[in-house]
Design a protein around this motif. Sequence first.
Motif, PDB file in Angstrom:
ATOM      1  N   ARG A  24      -2.778  12.192  -6.530  1.00 37.50           N
ATOM      2  CA  ARG A  24      -1.322  12.056  -6.448  1.00 37.50           C
ATOM      3  C   ARG A  24      -0.830  12.322  -5.026  1.00 37.50           C
ATOM      4  O   ARG A  24       0.034  11.596  -4.498  1.00 37.50           O
ATOM      5  CB  ARG A  24      -0.645  13.022  -7.434  1.00 37.50           C
ATOM      6  N   LYS A  25      -1.395  13.339  -4.385  1.00 35.59           N
ATOM      7  CA  LYS A  25      -1.030  13.635  -2.995  1.00 35.59           C
ATOM      8  C   LYS A  25      -1.365  12.465  -2.078  1.00 35.59           C
ATOM      9  O   LYS A  25      -0.591  12.093  -1.195  1.00 35.59           O
ATOM     10  CB  LYS A  25      -1.775  14.887  -2.511  1.00 35.59           C
ATOM     11  N   LEU A  26      -2.548  11.894  -2.288  1.00 38.43           N
ATOM     12  CA  LEU A  26      -2.990  10.772  -1.455  1.00 38.43           C
ATOM     13  C   LEU A  26      -2.052   9.582  -1.604  1.00 38.43           C
ATOM     14  O   LEU A  26      -1.625   8.979  -0.610  1.00 38.43           O
ATOM     15  CB  LEU A  26      -4.426  10.381  -1.831  1.00 38.43           C
ATOM     16  N   LEU A  27      -1.693   9.245  -2.852  1.00 38.92           N
ATOM     17  CA  LEU A  27      -0.849   8.077  -3.097  1.00 38.92           C
ATOM     18  C   LEU A  27       0.589   8.311  -2.630  1.00 38.92           C
ATOM     19  O   LEU A  27       1.280   7.363  -2.249  1.00 38.92           O
ATOM     20  CB  LEU A  27      -0.869   7.723  -4.588  1.00 38.92           C
ATOM     21  N   GLU A  28       1.018   9.551  -2.644  1.00 35.50           N
ATOM     22  CA  GLU A  28       2.365   9.869  -2.150  1.00 35.50           C
ATOM     23  C   GLU A  28       2.424   9.807  -0.630  1.00 35.50           C
ATOM     24  O   GLU A  28       3.487   9.555  -0.044  1.00 35.50           O
ATOM     25  CB  GLU A  28       2.774  11.276  -2.618  1.00 35.50           C
ATOM     26  N   THR A  29       1.291  10.017   0.012  1.00 39.25           N
ATOM     27  CA  THR A  29       1.251  10.082   1.477  1.00 39.25           C
ATOM     28  C   THR A  29       0.980   8.734   2.132  1.00 39.25           C
ATOM     29  O   THR A  29       1.536   8.429   3.196  1.00 39.25           O
ATOM     30  CB  THR A  29       0.157  11.083   1.931  1.00 39.25           C
ATOM     31  N   VAL A  30       0.128   7.922   1.523  1.00 37.07           N
ATOM     32  CA  VAL A  30      -0.287   6.676   2.155  1.00 37.07           C
ATOM     33  C   VAL A  30       0.889   5.720   2.308  1.00 37.07           C
ATOM     34  O   VAL A  30       1.755   5.617   1.434  1.00 37.07           O
ATOM     35  CB  VAL A  30      -1.433   6.012   1.349  1.00 37.07           C
ATOM     36  N   GLU A  31       0.909   5.012   3.424  1.00 37.16           N
ATOM     37  CA  GLU A  31       1.978   4.048   3.679  1.00 37.16           C
ATOM     38  C   GLU A  31       1.443   2.931   4.570  1.00 37.16           C
ATOM     39  O   GLU A  31       0.308   2.966   5.037  1.00 37.16           O
ATOM     40  CB  GLU A  31       3.170   4.742   4.344  1.00 37.16           C
ATOM     41  N   GLY A  32       2.279   1.923   4.785  1.00 37.12           N
ATOM     42  CA  GLY A  32       1.877   0.815   5.649  1.00 37.12           C
ATOM     43  C   GLY A  32       0.971  -0.180   4.956  1.00 37.12           C
ATOM     44  O   GLY A  32       0.889  -0.233   3.720  1.00 37.12           O
TER      45      GLY A  32
END
Length: 386
Positions: free
Chosen positions: A189-197
């Motif tokens: 969940r942390k990873l998916l909330e952080t990733v962008e672009g």
Amino acid sequence: MSVRKRKWTTRKGEERTAWVLDYVDRKGKRSLETFERKKDADERASEVAHDIKTGTHVPRNESITVAEAGAQWIEQAEIDKLQRTTITQYRQHLDLHINHDKWGLGYMKLADLTAPDISHFEKALAQAGVSEAMRRKVRTSLGSLIAQAMQDGYINRNVVRDGKRRKMRKVKKKRLEVGTDIPTPEEIRKLLETVEGRFRPFFITAVFTGMRASELRGLCWPEVDFKKNTIHVRQRADRHNVIDAPKSDAGTRTIPVGPYVMNTLKEWKLQCGPSDHDLVFPTATGKIQNHSNIRQQQLIPLMKKAGIVDKDNMAKYTGLHALRHFYASWLINSKEDGGQGLPPKVVQDRMGHSTLAMTTDTYAHLFPRGDDLKEIQAAESALVGT
């Protein structure tokens, strides 16, 4: 066919003795082989007699070396159009181990190769610090090399495959642990909330499909079915960035996905832009993504940014395969624990494993267990009628 003793005197006046095997094969060709001991000559005579009788005899003077056989083995692999990565691995086994200057077998004639030679070769590899896993791979390649030479008529037996194999210590496979090898749901969940672009769609797809990095890099838009909410895996990009078929038939599969993934890909398709192979996840210039670049420039920095780090503040998971492991655990975990509770056979199909054993060997400990005591009591009652 005869075995006779031969004596002669060297230029230095030294007397020498040897045993000569003299025989004529089915083609009427005469051959002579020399041995230091009569026992060796007699054993060779029995072997030759059997081979001549069965039509499998190859004279030693016509035998090629292991190095020459290796070159022909590689040539045949290229003719058979084996995958480029496979041929590269074969070449490495030949150059770094089988034909090594110090301990290799490349200089030896195939016909002279014996089971003890194979054993000494393996011991030399071990003493040189070659891992047990690599020694097994090299031995397999050597066996394949000799099998090809047999087909080509250069030798009549495979000392690697036919000889009694020296038992290797079985390496205990490390059990994958959630939070150590497999990201936890909270970490994902942390990873998916952080990733962008432009890499946000890539990581979302990786998490919710369990596709291998090579399969993600080779995924093209025609394989994304927006109507049926499925992704078809029919090709991959190898380490040389060449598009090829999956390594096994099981790798070709269809993965069902939810609206979260599909909506993400629909939005991404509008921004993606053209590419050489109509890729879903190309580089900014439309080329195939490099595996190492994704790992070093995207995954590891993303882990640190999301706070998914170890005690030394380093990225906790440094390989894309960790996301594949998470997907497997998500399929296996019970619905009460936020998973799908799927049976092993379905998990095997979704993961693209070639055998069910591969799935259970890797993830068996993750499958939920029932209440053993309750199940035992119920079985006892059913059996004895209480």
